[in-house]
Design an enzyme around this catalytic site. Structure first.
Site, PDB file in Angstrom:
ATOM      1  N   ASP A 471     -20.288   3.496 -39.454  1.00 32.28           N
ATOM      2  CA  ASP A 471     -18.927   3.876 -39.080  1.00 32.28           C
ATOM      3  C   ASP A 471     -18.571   3.343 -37.689  1.00 32.28           C
ATOM      4  OD1 ASP A 471     -16.480   5.157 -39.283  1.00 32.28           O
ATOM      5  OD2 ASP A 471     -17.329   7.103 -39.824  1.00 32.28           O
ATOM      6  N   ASP A 541      -9.774   7.142 -45.054  1.00 40.77           N
ATOM      7  CA  ASP A 541     -10.097   8.568 -44.927  1.00 40.77           C
ATOM      8  C   ASP A 541      -9.116   9.412 -45.725  1.00 40.77           C
ATOM      9  OD1 ASP A 541     -12.380   8.479 -43.465  1.00 40.77           O
ATOM     10  OD2 ASP A 541     -11.454   8.911 -41.536  1.00 40.77           O
TER      11      ASP A 541
HETATM   12  C1  GLA Z   1     -14.902   8.701 -40.104  1.00 47.04           C
HETATM   13  C2  GLA Z   1     -15.176   8.282 -41.530  1.00 47.04           C
HETATM   14  C3  GLA Z   1     -15.343   9.496 -42.399  1.00 47.04           C
HETATM   15  C4  GLA Z   1     -16.475  10.343 -41.875  1.00 47.04           C
HETATM   16  C5  GLA Z   1     -16.235  10.707 -40.415  1.00 47.04           C
HETATM   17  C6  GLA Z   1     -17.438  11.378 -39.816  1.00 47.04           C
HETATM   18  O1  GLA Z   1     -13.674   9.294 -39.966  1.00 47.04           O
HETATM   19  O2  GLA Z   1     -14.157   7.459 -41.998  1.00 47.04           O
HETATM   20  O3  GLA Z   1     -15.597   9.138 -43.726  1.00 47.04           O
HETATM   21  O4  GLA Z   1     -17.676   9.643 -42.005  1.00 47.04           O
HETATM   22  O5  GLA Z   1     -15.937   9.556 -39.637  1.00 47.04           O
HETATM   23  O6  GLA Z   1     -17.246  11.709 -38.495  1.00 47.04           O
END
Ligand code: GLA
Length: 733
Positions: A471, A541
């Site tokens: 990420d 997300d």
């Molecule tokens: C980002 C990712 C999510 C999740 C969060 C965790 O927003 O896109 O899928 O993994 O971080 O903090």
């Protein structure tokens, strides 16, 4: 000054006809030709880029893009530099060692070789008329996939530093009456929103200056349709995408002659590159394709190319995932996770991914405000470590994956206290937090080692880790590096991404088999540069199925379904608050790489039963969806409240159709769709699948249809209600 035509006519007097064509360079695939003309000492012209063309000798007197009487200075150069009588935005702008700001590039030589049966490399070398400076244009033509990549290397031997102010990866000139640009605008949780506009005279720019999360506000991928808005199955469409995870700039300049000049490459913003004698600089690759059969073929070209050349394990089916994030967020312990693994196993899910929250002791990661950088398992939450959880998943028949964000650090972390000099900063300016975190300076080889070490360390926690979600939840602001010298600060943007790629390379060398997900606060980093090292991306997300329809539609114009992680989440949706039926949520997620991202224990009995059946079904349909050809039947962007797409196997023997109603129509309306991509002469047994009860009430289900009927007459689907959907499975009889 001689016109280009006169130069060629003069050449014809002294050359044999073979020699006249010696300056013509063909970069070709099965269906595309890019024809260049480079007379020694003259400019390198773009003669043609489009449908495969065998008769090219005529370009000696028949002009395709520019007018016959266009003076040589204004001719269509393939890679124009600022200098001479070139007045548009150039592909290259440098300042020579002696301070001279202009460059005039002429053709020097070219070479061509077969890399293998499918790929041909062409390198055309240009040089400045006066200075010891060269430009190599490197094309790789992928024959079957009809993709051409172009990258550019600049080098010099001038007595001092040369400054590159702007160096494009490609420069394309098109000629039509009108140009329709499709690009993809958006933000966090609303990525890849398709915009199509008719270009007007002047310059339209799509760019990112976010540094290392560069596809969140606009993607570097674009399409240009000639003379009319892009259609799915007809019309001339050009597409490009920069294989680069850093700042980019695509400009579309419609000039006074009605020509469109498309310049694409790294963003020159605050990015001067200084090169000493003997040094060189190579741009990222621009990935180009063309079709005279609309957007659909563009997608096929790019999907095939991606699966074969630009995606890890591109031809292997992906497992169905349960990810812990929306089901548990930061609040869990070993028992909660084990329970989720048990439930995942019960559903027939094939991989469990432990998301954020598992690390940090002195600064435990119980929220997004602490712990990033301290990649040791949190002993309080997971006293038996990651290895025990991974083993547990494997004992239940699941693979195990884990989340990391190794480019980042929370100020509340041991790492931030130990290595403040590793943080990206602009002199003594305040550090501006984003999601409470800072960015590590990947221009610094020590940081590169650290980031590689994070991955390596994670992998050493258990041989049962087979998937890593990488990420990146912030972008660059107040750019600067304590590692780079004062006069090299402007190299930051480029060196960061080179540093990132060198870490990816090391990881892929040591861990060729591990699956890696490309994630950046959802789809903030979906580009061909990073994708090459990954197996898939987290598309957004925003897991709300209705929003996903438009996000995935646009994403899949360029990037294939096999890489498009799409998870079924809970209702009401956590991002939007919207309530949608479980079937609708599954049907949308099944158009990509299916996963689940919810707390399974919150599903009731009927829902669990449906989910288990959907998982079994997806395993059956997966080869068609992940490895087949995508045909878009109806767009979610046309606002008629319906949309549909389908996947067809390469041999046209099997297909899956997904149809959605996204609004209430009225009681008497059904959805009429015509299928695509089938063999008109084949007969297919059509069955409605993924129904709520397990049985279909659709009168058309269980019947045999010819491909011709399905494509010409089509089907009438009884989905007029809001958020209703149908999945049809077609198998050749
Ligand atoms: C980002 C990712 C999510 C999740 C969060 C965790 O927003 O896109 O899928 O993994 O971080 O903090």
């Amino acid at each position: 000054m001689l016109t280009r035509r006169k130069i060629l006519a003069a050449a014809a007097i002294v050359c044999t006809s073979a020699a006249i064509n010696a300056g013509q360079i063909k970069v070709e695939t099965a269906d595309i030709s890019l024809i260049l003309d480079g007379e020694p000492g003259g400019k390198l012209d773009l003669c043609y880029f489009g449908e495969k063309l065998d008769d090219t000798a005529e370009f000696e007197y028949a002009w395709h893009i520019t007018q016959p009487d266009t003076p040589e200075e204004y001719g269509t150069q393939l890679y124009p530099a600022y200098g001479g009588r070139f007045f548009l935005n150039p592909a290259l702008k440098i300042t020579h060692a002696d301070g001279v700001m202009t460059t005039e590039l002429v053709y020097q030589s070219h070479g061509q070789r077969a890399i293998d049966a499918n790929r041909t490399e062409t390198i055309v070398t240009l040089r400045d008329k006066l200075y010891d400076a060269t430009v190599d244009l490197r094309f790789v033509a992928y024959n079957t996939e009809n993709v051409i990549t172009q990258e550019v290397t600049f080098g010099h031997n001038e007595p001092g530093e040369v400054t590159i102010e702007n160096i494009a990866s490609s420069y394309l000139t098109l000629k039509a009456s009108n140009y329709y640009l499709t690009h993809f605008h958006g933000t966090w949780a609303r990525e890849m929103q398709l915009v199509e506009e008719c270009l007007t005279p002047g310059v339209k720019v799509i760019e990112s200056k976010k540094g290392m999360r560069t596809t969140q506000s606009d993607n570097s991928a674009f399409m240009v349709s000639l003379n009319a808005p892009a259609q799915e199955y007809s019309g001339e469409v050009y597409a490009g995408a920069l294989a680069w995870t850093g700042n980019y700039k695509m400009s579309f300049e419609l000039d006074e002659a009605g020509l469109l000049h498309i310049i694409g490459g790294i963003n020159p913003f605050a990015s001067e590159i200084k090169l000493g004698a003997g040094e060189d600089f190579t741009t990222p690759a621009m990935v180009l394709t063309y079709s005279n059969q609309g957007r659909s073929s563009i997608s096929h070209n790019l999907h095939d190319w991606t699966r074969r050349y630009n995606l890890a394990h591109g031809n292997e089916e992906r497992p169905i995932v349960l990810n812990s994030w929306e089901g548990a967020y930061f609040t869990y312990d070993e028992n909660v996770i084990k329970r989720m693994i048990d439930d995942a196993a019960e559903f027939g899910v094939e991989m469990f991914v432990l998301d954020d929250g598992w690390f940090g002791n002195k600064f435990p990661r119980n929220g997004d405000n602490a712990g990033l950088g301290d990649w040791q398992v949190n002993k309080k939450k997971l006293p038996h470590g990651i290895g025990a959880l991974a083993d547990y998943a494997v004992s239940k028949g699941l693979k195990f994956g884990i989340w990391i964000e190794p480019e980042m650090v929370n100020p509340d972390s041991e790492l931030a206290h130990k290595h403040p000099e590793w943080i990206v900063r602009s002199g003594n300016r305040d550090l501006l937090p984003m999601r409470n975190q800072q960015l590590l300076d990947l221009t610094n080889p020590e940081v590169q080692d650290f980031v590689f070490g994070v991955f390596d360390g994670i992998m050493s926690m258990s041989p049962n880790i087979s998937y890593v979600k990488w990420d990146a939840n912030r972008h660059v602001d107040n750019a600067g590096s304590t590692y780079l010298a004062a006069d090299r600060q402007s190299h930051f943007w480029y060196e960061y991404i080179k540093g990132l790629y060198s870490v990816y390379e090391r990881i892929r060398q040591k861990y060729p088999d591990v699956e890696i997900q490309l994630c950046s606060a959802g789809g903030g980093r979906i580009d061909f540069g990073a994708l090459k090292y990954h197996d898939e991306f987290w598309t957004s997300d925003n897991t709300n199925a209705l929003d996903r329809l438009s996000i995935q539609y646009s994403t899949n114009l360029f990037f294939p379904a096999i890489a498009t992680a799409a998870h079924v989440s809970t209702s009401p949706n956590h991002q939007t608050g919207m309530m949608l039926p479980l079937k609708f949520r599954f049907d949308v997620a099944m158009t990509g790489r299916l996963g689940m991202e919810l707390q399974p224990s919150q599903l009731n009995g009927e829902e669990k039963e449906f989910a288990s059946r959907a998982v079994v079904l997806y395993k059956q349909l997966r080869p068609v969806i992940q490895l087949g050809d995508l045909y878009r039947l109806d767009s979610p962007y046309d606002n008629d409240g319906w949309c549909a797409n389908m996947y067809v196997t390469k041999n046209r023997g099997e297909a899956v159709v997904f149809a959605f109603s996204t609004t209430y129509h009225n009681r008497t309306q059904s959805y009429s769709i015509k299928l695509h991509g089938l063999d008109p002469d084949k007969h297919y047994l059509l069955e409605e699948v993924n129904t709520i009860s397990g049985n279909s009430n659709y009168v058309g289900s269980g019947k045999v249809y010819s491909g011709e009927f399905l494509m010409k007459a089509g089907l009438l689907l009884p989905i007029g209600g809001a958020y209703t959907s149908m999945v049809l499975h077609l198998v050749e009889q």
